[in-house]
Every structure is written in structure tokens, then in C-alpha cells.
Design an enzyme around this catalytic site. Structure first.
Site, PDB file in Angstrom:
ATOM      1  N   THR A   8       0.850  -1.193   0.000  1.00 15.66           N
ATOM      2  CA  THR A   8       0.000   0.000   0.000  1.00 15.66           C
ATOM      3  C   THR A   8       0.882   1.237   0.000  1.00 15.66           C
ATOM      4  O   THR A   8       2.060   1.163   0.346  1.00 15.66           O
ATOM      5  CB  THR A   8      -0.920   0.043   1.244  1.00 15.66           C
ATOM      6  OG1 THR A   8      -1.866   1.107   1.112  1.00 15.66           O
ATOM      7  CG2 THR A   8      -0.136   0.258   2.521  1.00 15.66           C
ATOM      8  N   HIS A  12      -2.365   6.549   5.999  1.00 12.28           N
ATOM      9  CA  HIS A  12      -3.162   6.229   7.191  1.00 12.28           C
ATOM     10  C   HIS A  12      -3.029   4.748   7.541  1.00 12.28           C
ATOM     11  O   HIS A  12      -2.848   4.382   8.695  1.00 12.28           O
ATOM     12  CB  HIS A  12      -4.640   6.552   6.960  1.00 12.28           C
ATOM     13  CG  HIS A  12      -4.915   8.014   6.858  1.00 12.28           C
ATOM     14  ND1 HIS A  12      -4.992   8.822   7.953  1.00 12.28           N
ATOM     15  CD2 HIS A  12      -5.123   8.794   5.787  1.00 12.28           C
ATOM     16  CE1 HIS A  12      -5.240  10.065   7.562  1.00 12.28           C
ATOM     17  NE2 HIS A  12      -5.328  10.069   6.253  1.00 12.28           N
ATOM     18  N   ASP A  69      -7.433  -5.860   1.746  1.00 13.39           N
ATOM     19  CA  ASP A  69      -8.541  -5.287   1.004  1.00 13.39           C
ATOM     20  C   ASP A  69      -9.706  -5.181   1.978  1.00 13.39           C
ATOM     21  O   ASP A  69      -9.939  -6.097   2.770  1.00 13.39           O
ATOM     22  CB  ASP A  69      -8.906  -6.149  -0.208  1.00 13.39           C
ATOM     23  CG  ASP A  69      -9.585  -5.312  -1.285  1.00 13.39           C
ATOM     24  OD1 ASP A  69      -9.129  -4.186  -1.551  1.00 13.39           O
ATOM     25  OD2 ASP A  69     -10.593  -5.775  -1.859  1.00 13.39           O
ATOM     26  N   THR A  70     -10.353  -4.037   1.940  1.00 20.61           N
ATOM     27  CA  THR A  70     -11.401  -3.750   2.916  1.00 20.61           C
ATOM     28  C   THR A  70     -12.679  -3.357   2.208  1.00 20.61           C
ATOM     29  O   THR A  70     -12.641  -2.698   1.165  1.00 20.61           O
ATOM     30  CB  THR A  70     -10.941  -2.589   3.840  1.00 20.61           C
ATOM     31  OG1 THR A  70      -9.840  -3.033   4.613  1.00 20.61           O
ATOM     32  CG2 THR A  70     -12.059  -2.142   4.772  1.00 20.61           C
ATOM     33  N   GLY A 150     -11.353   7.687   4.662  1.00 17.92           N
ATOM     34  CA  GLY A 150     -12.436   6.926   4.033  1.00 17.92           C
ATOM     35  C   GLY A 150     -13.788   7.235   4.660  1.00 17.92           C
ATOM     36  O   GLY A 150     -14.165   8.392   4.837  1.00 17.92           O
ATOM     37  N   TYR A 151     -14.502   6.183   5.022  1.00 18.15           N
ATOM     38  CA  TYR A 151     -15.856   6.325   5.563  1.00 18.15           C
ATOM     39  C   TYR A 151     -15.878   6.577   7.075  1.00 18.15           C
ATOM     40  O   TYR A 151     -16.947   6.519   7.692  1.00 18.15           O
ATOM     41  CB  TYR A 151     -16.654   5.043   5.261  1.00 18.15           C
ATOM     42  CG  TYR A 151     -16.875   4.754   3.787  1.00 18.15           C
ATOM     43  CD1 TYR A 151     -18.012   5.207   3.129  1.00 18.15           C
ATOM     44  CD2 TYR A 151     -15.950   4.011   3.052  1.00 18.15           C
ATOM     45  CE1 TYR A 151     -18.225   4.922   1.781  1.00 18.15           C
ATOM     46  CE2 TYR A 151     -16.145   3.724   1.705  1.00 18.15           C
ATOM     47  CZ  TYR A 151     -17.283   4.184   1.073  1.00 18.15           C
ATOM     48  OH  TYR A 151     -17.486   3.911  -0.257  1.00 18.15           O
ATOM     49  N   ASP A 152     -14.724   6.832   7.686  1.00 20.41           N
ATOM     50  CA  ASP A 152     -14.662   6.970   9.147  1.00 20.41           C
ATOM     51  C   ASP A 152     -15.674   7.967   9.736  1.00 20.41           C
ATOM     52  O   ASP A 152     -16.245   7.693  10.801  1.00 20.41           O
ATOM     53  CB  ASP A 152     -13.239   7.362   9.600  1.00 20.41           C
ATOM     54  CG  ASP A 152     -12.320   6.155   9.684  1.00 20.41           C
ATOM     55  OD1 ASP A 152     -12.813   5.010   9.585  1.00 20.41           O
ATOM     56  OD2 ASP A 152     -11.102   6.349   9.839  1.00 20.41           O
ATOM     57  N   ARG A 178      -9.351  -3.643  10.480  1.00 18.95           N
ATOM     58  CA  ARG A 178      -7.947  -3.833  10.103  1.00 18.95           C
ATOM     59  C   ARG A 178      -7.114  -4.180  11.332  1.00 18.95           C
ATOM     60  O   ARG A 178      -6.243  -5.045  11.278  1.00 18.95           O
ATOM     61  CB  ARG A 178      -7.401  -2.593   9.400  1.00 18.95           C
ATOM     62  CG  ARG A 178      -6.059  -2.833   8.698  1.00 18.95           C
ATOM     63  CD  ARG A 178      -5.690  -1.746   7.707  1.00 18.95           C
ATOM     64  NE  ARG A 178      -6.310  -0.508   8.043  1.00 18.95           N
ATOM     65  CZ  ARG A 178      -7.421  -0.035   7.467  1.00 18.95           C
ATOM     66  NH1 ARG A 178      -7.974  -0.671   6.479  1.00 18.95           N
ATOM     67  NH2 ARG A 178      -7.964   1.089   7.872  1.00 18.95           N
TER      68      ARG A 178
HETATM   69  P1  IMP Z   1      -9.129  -0.626   0.749  1.00 17.66           P
HETATM   70  O1  IMP Z   1      -9.461  -1.871   0.066  1.00 17.66           O
HETATM   71  O2  IMP Z   1      -8.471  -0.845   2.064  1.00 17.66           O
HETATM   72  O3  IMP Z   1      -8.385   0.345  -0.107  1.00 17.66           O
HETATM   73  O4  IMP Z   1     -10.475   0.093   1.158  1.00 17.66           O
HETATM   74  C1  IMP Z   1     -11.559   0.257   0.271  1.00 17.66           C
HETATM   75  C2  IMP Z   1     -12.366   1.457   0.675  1.00 17.66           C
HETATM   76  O5  IMP Z   1     -12.794   1.337   2.022  1.00 17.66           O
HETATM   77  C3  IMP Z   1     -11.639   2.799   0.558  1.00 17.66           C
HETATM   78  O6  IMP Z   1     -12.535   3.743   0.015  1.00 17.66           O
HETATM   79  C4  IMP Z   1     -11.307   3.193   1.941  1.00 17.66           C
HETATM   80  O7  IMP Z   1     -11.409   4.564   2.094  1.00 17.66           O
HETATM   81  C5  IMP Z   1     -12.385   2.480   2.734  1.00 17.66           C
HETATM   82  N1  IMP Z   1     -11.772   2.073   3.993  1.00 17.66           N
HETATM   83  C6  IMP Z   1     -10.834   1.124   4.189  1.00 17.66           C
HETATM   84  N2  IMP Z   1     -10.483   1.068   5.472  1.00 17.66           N
HETATM   85  C7  IMP Z   1     -11.214   2.019   6.099  1.00 17.66           C
HETATM   86  C8  IMP Z   1     -11.269   2.462   7.446  1.00 17.66           C
HETATM   87  O8  IMP Z   1     -10.564   2.001   8.347  1.00 17.66           O
HETATM   88  N3  IMP Z   1     -12.136   3.450   7.689  1.00 17.66           N
HETATM   89  C9  IMP Z   1     -12.926   4.017   6.749  1.00 17.66           C
HETATM   90  N4  IMP Z   1     -12.887   3.655   5.483  1.00 17.66           N
HETATM   91  C10 IMP Z   1     -12.043   2.649   5.159  1.00 17.66           C
END
Ligand code: IMP
Length: 192
Positions: A8, A12, A69-70, A150-152, A178
Site C-alpha cells: 500500500t 493512514h 482489502d477492505t 475513508g468512511y470513518d 484492520r
Molecule cells: P481498501 O481496500 O483498504 O483500499 O479500502 C476500500 C475502501 O474502504 C476505501 O474507500 C477506503 O477509504 C475504505 N476504507 C478502508 N479502510 C477504512 C477504514 O478504516 N475506515 C474508513 N474507510 C475505510
């Protein structure tokens, strides 16, 4: 100190993971290893995308790597935005636009239950492992707080009742999707 790549460049996420890694591990970013590739995230599952990223670094750079991946899964929207959370409002990875669209799509819904899921894929030598973390909560009616990313500002974990963006980084790490997945990863790596 053992070196491992976290696939990555999200500052953050790097800070969150470095805080949990302890002093035995040096966590290198993609930038640190000179990887400027636009790694395709074309799988339809979190696990698939995490594996693509970790394998990419392992195969092209010969380094042990983990990738996450989140997704944010909202019950009233049948699990959307899910695996498409980063580009919910289009391809720009714009968190403000993503949150606005989510709040708009949830207007009038009494059910605001949601959860974040993180899947971490580890590629170490020939070995591959998957670790998962989840946090349940609610989508707020309006944004609150300025920490995190992100969506925090619109996610309120059940454990705290205030948004992730209203919490200090350590407190978020303790209960976050995470944080939970990363602790499982480091429990495993510490036994190696
Ligand atoms: P990624 O796969 O970790 O890049 O996350 C995919 C989406 O979820 C991105 O738009 C991030 O902003 C959002 N995201 C991932 N982790 C978090 C978090 O801890 N808080 C808020 N949004 C998150």
C-alpha cells in the site's frame, strides 16, 4: 529486524499497521521498494484482491509481502458498497463523494446496520495465508469527526457509539476491522 512489504501507499493504513507491528518488524511500503505499478484490483472478492496485490510484490520483487482489502457492507443496501467501497461514487477514490452517495442511498432506511471487513493476504516464500477482521456498527445520519480516512466520519462502531473519525488512532486500532486482522497476522508472524 525482519523486513516485510505492506502493499500500500496509503499513509493512514501504514501508520495504523506500523503501530501494531511492534519493533521486530520493519514495514516497507510500495514506495519504499520502488514499486509504482498500478496493481489491478479486478477480483470480485476482498480475498481475491488482497491475494492479487500480495502475489504481485512476491512475484515481481521477490519480497515477502502482505496486502489488505477492505469493504464496508451495508445491510439495507444488500452489502453494498462492499468490494467496490473505494470507487462507490466513481473511479476517483473520492471519500467525500463516496460518503455522500452512501448517505443519499440510505435516506429513509431505518436499518443502518453495517460492518467493515478486512482481508489480509500474506505471501511468504511459498506460503500463502489469509487473515480476517470485522467490526459491526451503524451508518450515521451525518458526518462527525476529522480523524482517520475513508468512511470513518459516518461509521459508528457498536462498541463505542461515536464515529471512527471521532476516535483517537489507538482506540480505533483496538477495535477496527484492520486492527483485528493485523493482530492475527502478527501473531502468526511472531511464531515464525
Ligand atoms: P481498501 O481496500 O483498504 O483500499 O479500502 C476500500 C475502501 O474502504 C476505501 O474507500 C477506503 O477509504 C475504505 N476504507 C478502508 N479502510 C477504512 C477504514 O478504516 N475506515 C474508513 N474507510 C475505510
Amino acid at each position: 529486524m525482519k523486513k516485510i512489504v505492506f502493499a500500500t501507499n496509503n499513509a493512514h493504513k501504514l501508520a495504523e499497521v506500523r503501530a501494531l507491528a511492534g519493533s521486530d518488524f520493519q514495514i516497507l511500503s510500495l514506495e519504499d521498494i520502488g514499486c509504482h505499478d498500478d496493481i489491478p484490483e479486478t477480483a470480485s472478492t476482498l480475498e481475491g484482491n488482497a491475494l492479487i496485490k500480495a502475489r504481485w510484490v512476491r512475484e515481481r520483487y521477490g519480497l515477502d509481502c502482505f496486502a489488505d482489502d477492505t469493504g464496508l457492507m451495508v445491510d439495507a443496501l444488500d452489502g453494498e458498497p462492499g468490494v467496490y467501497s473505494a470507487r462507490y461514487a466513481g473511479n476517483g477514490h473520492d471519500s467525500e463523494a463516496n460518503m455522500s452517495l452512501l448517505l443519499e442511498n440510505l435516506k429513509g432506511h431505518a436499518d443502518r446496520n453495517a460492518h467493515f471487513s478486512t482481508v489480509i493476504a500474506l505471501c511468504m516464500g511459498e506460503e500463502e495465508r489469509i487473515f480476517e477482521g470485522r467490526v459491526d456498527g451503524q451508518i450515521a445520519e451525518v458526518r462527525s469527526g476529522s480523524n482517520g480516512f475513508g468512511y470513518d466520519p459516518i461509521f459508528i462502531p457498536d462498541e463505542t457509539g461515536v464515529s471512527f473519525a471521532d476516535m483517537k488512532a489507538d482506540d480505533k486500532n483496538r477495535i477496527s476491522h484492520r486492527g483485528r486482522a493485523v493482530r492475527k497476522l502478527f501473531s502468526f508472524l511472531n511464531l515464525k
